[in-house]
Design a protein around this motif. Structure first.
Motif, PDB file in Angstrom:
ATOM      1  N   SER A  87       0.837  -1.197   0.000  1.00  0.00           N
ATOM      2  CA  SER A  87       0.000   0.000   0.000  1.00  0.00           C
ATOM      3  C   SER A  87       0.873   1.249   0.000  1.00  0.00           C
ATOM      4  O   SER A  87       2.041   1.201   0.409  1.00  0.00           O
ATOM      5  N   PRO A  88       0.335   2.379  -0.417  1.00  0.00           N
ATOM      6  CA  PRO A  88       1.100   3.630  -0.349  1.00  0.00           C
ATOM      7  C   PRO A  88       1.545   3.994   1.067  1.00  0.00           C
ATOM      8  O   PRO A  88       2.548   4.696   1.240  1.00  0.00           O
ATOM      9  N   ASN A  89       0.831   3.503   2.097  1.00  0.00           N
ATOM     10  CA  ASN A  89       1.220   3.820   3.474  1.00  0.00           C
ATOM     11  C   ASN A  89       2.165   2.792   4.068  1.00  0.00           C
ATOM     12  O   ASN A  89       2.490   2.846   5.256  1.00  0.00           O
ATOM     13  N   GLY A  90       2.588   1.805   3.271  1.00  0.00           N
ATOM     14  CA  GLY A  90       3.561   0.820   3.735  1.00  0.00           C
ATOM     15  C   GLY A  90       2.972  -0.501   4.173  1.00  0.00           C
ATOM     16  O   GLY A  90       3.723  -1.449   4.432  1.00  0.00           O
ATOM     17  N   GLY A  91       1.660  -0.608   4.287  1.00  0.00           N
ATOM     18  CA  GLY A  91       1.049  -1.889   4.596  1.00  0.00           C
ATOM     19  C   GLY A  91       1.190  -2.856   3.439  1.00  0.00           C
ATOM     20  O   GLY A  91       1.381  -2.451   2.286  1.00  0.00           O
ATOM     21  N   ARG A  92       1.112  -4.144   3.721  1.00  0.00           N
ATOM     22  CA  ARG A  92       1.287  -5.153   2.677  1.00  0.00           C
ATOM     23  C   ARG A  92       0.218  -6.234   2.793  1.00  0.00           C
ATOM     24  O   ARG A  92      -0.257  -6.532   3.888  1.00  0.00           O
ATOM     25  N   HIS A  93      -0.138  -6.804   1.638  1.00  0.00           N
ATOM     26  CA  HIS A  93      -1.049  -7.939   1.582  1.00  0.00           C
ATOM     27  C   HIS A  93      -0.308  -9.095   0.925  1.00  0.00           C
ATOM     28  O   HIS A  93       0.369  -8.915  -0.093  1.00  0.00           O
ATOM     29  N   ILE A  94      -0.455 -10.271   1.515  1.00  0.00           N
ATOM     30  CA  ILE A  94       0.102 -11.490   0.939  1.00  0.00           C
ATOM     31  C   ILE A  94      -1.052 -12.448   0.707  1.00  0.00           C
ATOM     32  O   ILE A  94      -1.843 -12.715   1.616  1.00  0.00           O
ATOM     33  N   TYR A  95      -1.175 -12.927  -0.524  1.00  0.00           N
ATOM     34  CA  TYR A  95      -2.305 -13.761  -0.936  1.00  0.00           C
ATOM     35  C   TYR A  95      -1.820 -15.177  -1.201  1.00  0.00           C
ATOM     36  O   TYR A  95      -0.803 -15.382  -1.882  1.00  0.00           O
ATOM     37  N   VAL A  96      -2.572 -16.153  -0.675  1.00  0.00           N
ATOM     38  CA  VAL A  96      -2.255 -17.559  -0.895  1.00  0.00           C
ATOM     39  C   VAL A  96      -3.447 -18.185  -1.632  1.00  0.00           C
ATOM     40  O   VAL A  96      -4.397 -18.666  -0.998  1.00  0.00           O
ATOM     41  N   PRO A  97      -3.466 -18.169  -2.965  1.00  0.00           N
ATOM     42  CA  PRO A  97      -4.587 -18.764  -3.722  1.00  0.00           C
ATOM     43  C   PRO A  97      -4.663 -20.270  -3.493  1.00  0.00           C
ATOM     44  O   PRO A  97      -3.631 -20.954  -3.432  1.00  0.00           O
ATOM     45  N   LEU A  98      -5.867 -20.799  -3.362  1.00  0.00           N
ATOM     46  CA  LEU A  98      -6.074 -22.204  -3.025  1.00  0.00           C
ATOM     47  C   LEU A  98      -6.742 -22.942  -4.178  1.00  0.00           C
ATOM     48  O   LEU A  98      -7.681 -22.444  -4.794  1.00  0.00           O
ATOM     49  N   ALA A  99      -6.271 -24.143  -4.432  1.00  0.00           N
ATOM     50  CA  ALA A  99      -6.888 -24.980  -5.464  1.00  0.00           C
ATOM     51  C   ALA A  99      -8.217 -25.538  -4.986  1.00  0.00           C
ATOM     52  O   ALA A  99      -9.103 -25.832  -5.787  1.00  0.00           O
ATOM     53  N   GLN A 100      -8.365 -25.708  -3.665  1.00  0.00           N
ATOM     54  CA  GLN A 100      -9.607 -26.214  -3.071  1.00  0.00           C
ATOM     55  C   GLN A 100     -10.059 -25.248  -1.999  1.00  0.00           C
ATOM     56  O   GLN A 100      -9.292 -24.901  -1.098  1.00  0.00           O
ATOM     57  N   ARG A 101     -11.298 -24.793  -2.086  1.00  0.00           N
ATOM     58  CA  ARG A 101     -11.791 -23.784  -1.163  1.00  0.00           C
ATOM     59  C   ARG A 101     -11.800 -24.293   0.280  1.00  0.00           C
ATOM     60  O   ARG A 101     -11.983 -25.489   0.526  1.00  0.00           O
ATOM     61  N   LEU A 102     -11.625 -23.351   1.228  1.00  0.00           N
ATOM     62  CA  LEU A 102     -11.635 -23.674   2.652  1.00  0.00           C
ATOM     63  C   LEU A 102     -12.860 -23.046   3.300  1.00  0.00           C
ATOM     64  O   LEU A 102     -13.227 -21.907   2.990  1.00  0.00           O
ATOM     65  N   ASP A 103     -13.469 -23.775   4.231  1.00  0.00           N
ATOM     66  CA  ASP A 103     -14.584 -23.201   4.972  1.00  0.00           C
ATOM     67  C   ASP A 103     -14.060 -22.183   5.978  1.00  0.00           C
ATOM     68  O   ASP A 103     -12.856 -22.118   6.260  1.00  0.00           O
ATOM     69  N   LEU A 104     -14.970 -21.394   6.531  1.00  0.00           N
ATOM     70  CA  LEU A 104     -14.586 -20.292   7.406  1.00  0.00           C
ATOM     71  C   LEU A 104     -13.783 -20.765   8.603  1.00  0.00           C
ATOM     72  O   LEU A 104     -12.755 -20.154   8.954  1.00  0.00           O
ATOM     73  N   ALA A 105     -14.213 -21.822   9.269  1.00  0.00           N
ATOM     74  CA  ALA A 105     -13.522 -22.274  10.477  1.00  0.00           C
ATOM     75  C   ALA A 105     -12.081 -22.675  10.176  1.00  0.00           C
ATOM     76  O   ALA A 105     -11.148 -22.308  10.915  1.00  0.00           O
TER      77      ALA A 105
END
Length: 588
Positions: A87-105
């Motif tokens: 982000s412009p303020n220095g925050g960062r996002h790291i994304y881990v794409p999944l081949a199989q969806r995960l439930d919320l828990a």
């Protein structure tokens, strides 16, 4: 990466940006002109990507950059391939794409465990199935600029095409086992005491009733009190049991699981991704167990997780209707005629006389007109808080608007408030308004329907004009509503995005049958319940004061007036009534 093909455009709030359900749009290839975030979870309560939000407010941009480097290396050791942006303020996002969806828990426990290991991670996007959202690469930032990819574009595209397999998720769980255990230990449920209320509501019977705010939050958000429910399956059972006690049918639950209104509960049925027929069998089995439970569990006195009636004793919110103060009771037919004339005058003059005041006063006028017809009287003593509930406003705003309407000649103050009785007003027509020359308006006048608490006053006025046939195009709406063309166009776009209005070859077509569904989807029912509870506490404090200082006013106060769980805690609209508004509670 989004859990569902929807995006929420942000709006400024207290120095930050708020992503509301009311500002949700279809996700298209158009880059939003303002900060925008995608939903983490889908309608089924599962996610296709793990979103790791490293927040610069937790130690600064340098700390985030160092921890992001460590985190990416740690994930790579588990076999995970990731995408990173900044982000412009220095925050960062790291994304881990999944081949199989995960439930919320399952997704939440991984992200919560990572947050224990890497302190700059904010786990909140993964905590709610309904409101969890995050900005993705390319999204505008509130300070200017955009969320910029750190990973090269070619690598990011490759990661999205070759997503992380379940083996990677298993490796994450193994390495995070100590943190997962620590997180669960912090949420270990305490034993329930004998005085704790049951996890379900009152016995079934009669019309369907509302679920409590606690149960609704589990169903919508997937968030539950771990000191009360030891596992997602126990929380899931509580929702099913409460619905069964409230007189719901299995179909009422299933439709909410399938159309996205209850993604939290849906996610609890997504563990290990069972097949559709297996999920249906599990849901049916839970429903049978819930019915068996309520058959052998009587409701305890003094506790209620559902509300008996959407109209029970709501007159206590306002002091009730006192009727005409002089002479014999008025002829209802003549009263309806006068209210119809008064309403026609309001609709004819409001665009010119009330435009400088704002749109909220127009909804107050409509609420008074509808309530007048339902009570068959031009006189009312509802109280500012009851009118605030009916119009979705603050009670102080209502008090100010009542004063303005009195000064302008649309209301007449008959009797000032005393004790528990509110001010008594009468609807009047200003002397300079030629109401006798006006033709009565066509169509039923409605107060603000719950959905427009979130969608906005102008959207409500636009919908009303379309519903009454006063306009079919944006140009005609500008004249009918009396607002700017840009505001009208924005409101039409918003209504179309939520399916309430359809663009056809014959013009704009409204769909009032969807209003109740949209209100529930936007969480309006919870907001109304909160407002009712707040005003109930204030009413109890006032009546307690009267009991101490004004014996004459206090003589009519009953114990139920001081506290009534059915009135003070829960609210729900009647099912299937597309014309229903909160003005109905004023004369209930």
């Amino acid at each position: 990466m989004a859990g569902v093909d929807r995006v929420r455009e942000g709006r400024p709030r207290r120095g930050g940006v708020e992503y509301r359900a009311a500002d949700e749009r279809r996700l298209t290839d158009r880059l939003p002109a303002k900060p925008a975030a995608v939903r983490v979870y889908g309608h089924d309560g599962s996610c296709s990507t793990l979103f790791l939000d490293l927040d610069s407010s937790r130690g600064g941009a340098d700390a985030v950059a160092r921890e992001a480097t460590r985190l990416v290396k740690w994930l790579a050791e588990c076999g995970a391939r990731v995408i990173e942006d900044v982000s412009p303020n220095g925050g960062r996002h790291i994304y881990v794409p999944l081949a199989q969806r995960l439930d919320l828990a399952a997704a939440r426990e991984i992200v919560e465990a990572l947050a224990l290991r890497f302190p700059t991670i904010d786990a909140s996007p993964h905590r709610s199935a309904r409101s969890g959202c995050i900005r993705t690469p390319g999204s505008r930032h509130k300070t200017g600029g955009h969320q910029q990819l750190v990973t090269t574009l070619a690598t990011a595209v490759d990661v999205l095409h070759r997503r992380n397999t379940p083996d990677v998720v298993d490796a994450l769980r193994i390495r995070l086992a100590p943190q997962i255990a620590a997180w669960h230990a912090a949420h270990t449920p305490a034993p329930l005491s004998p005085t704790d209320p049951p996890a379900v509501g009152e016995p079934a019977g009669g019309a369907p009733r509302a679920l409590s705010a606690v149960v609704t939050r589990i169903a919508r958000e997937g968030i539950y009190d771990a000191t009360r429910y030891g596992s997602p399956s126990e929380a899931r059972a509580a929702v099913m049991a409460a619905a069964a006690r409230a007189g719901w049918r299995l179909a009422d639950v299933v439709v909410r699981l399938e159309d996205g209104r209850w993604p939290g509960l849906a996610g609890m049925y997504e563990a290990n991704r069972p097949k559709a027929d297996q999920r249906r069998e599990r849901i049916a089995a839970d429903w049978r167990n819930a019915q068996a439970l309520i058959a052998r569990t009587p409701r305890r006195a003094g506790s209620s997780y559902v509300r008996r009636s959407h109209t029970s004793r709501l007159e206590s919110l306002a002091g009730g209707l006192r009727g005409a103060p002089y002479g014999p009771p008025a002829d209802p037919h003549l009263e309806h005629q006068f209210i119809r004339t008064w309403t026609t005058a309001v609709l004819a003059y409001e665009r010119h006389r009330f435009a400088p005041i704002g749109t909220k006063i127009r909804w107050l006028l409509r609420a008074l007109a509808e309530a007048g017809h339902k009570s068959a009287s031009r006189y009312f003593g509802f109280g500012s808080r009851a009118l605030a509930v009916a119009t979705g406003s603050d009670h102080s705003t209502i008090a100010a608007m009542l004063k303005v309407l009195t000064e302008l000649g649309w209301l007449d103050l008959i009797q000032a408030a005393h004790g528990t009785a509110a001010d008594l007003y009468a609807l009047t027509i200003p002397k300079d308004v030629q109401a006798a020359d006006l033709r009565w308006h066509s169509g039923t006048i409605h107060a603000k329907r719950p959905a427009f608490r979130e969608l906005g006053d102008i959207a409500g006025l636009v919908f009303e004009a379309l519903e009454h046939g006063r306009a079919r195009s944006i140009t005609a709406l500008v004249e009918a509503v009396g607002c700017s063309r840009s505001s009208i166009a924005e409101a039409v776009d918003l209504l179309c995005e939520h399916g309430l209005v359809e663009r056809t070859t014959d013009g704009l077509l409204p769909h009032p049958e969807l209003l109740a569904r949209i209100a529930e989807d936007l969480g309006v029912t919870e907001a109304i319940a909160l407002q009712l509870a707040t005003y109930a506490r204030q009413r109890r404090r006032w009546r307690a004061y009267l009991a101490r200082h004004d014996q004459q006013a206090a003589c009519g106060i009953s114990e139920r007036d001081m506290y009534d769980s059915e009135i003070d805690e829960y609210w729900f609209p009647p099912p299937g009534d597309v014309t229903w508004t909160l003005a109905g509670v004023l004369v209930a």
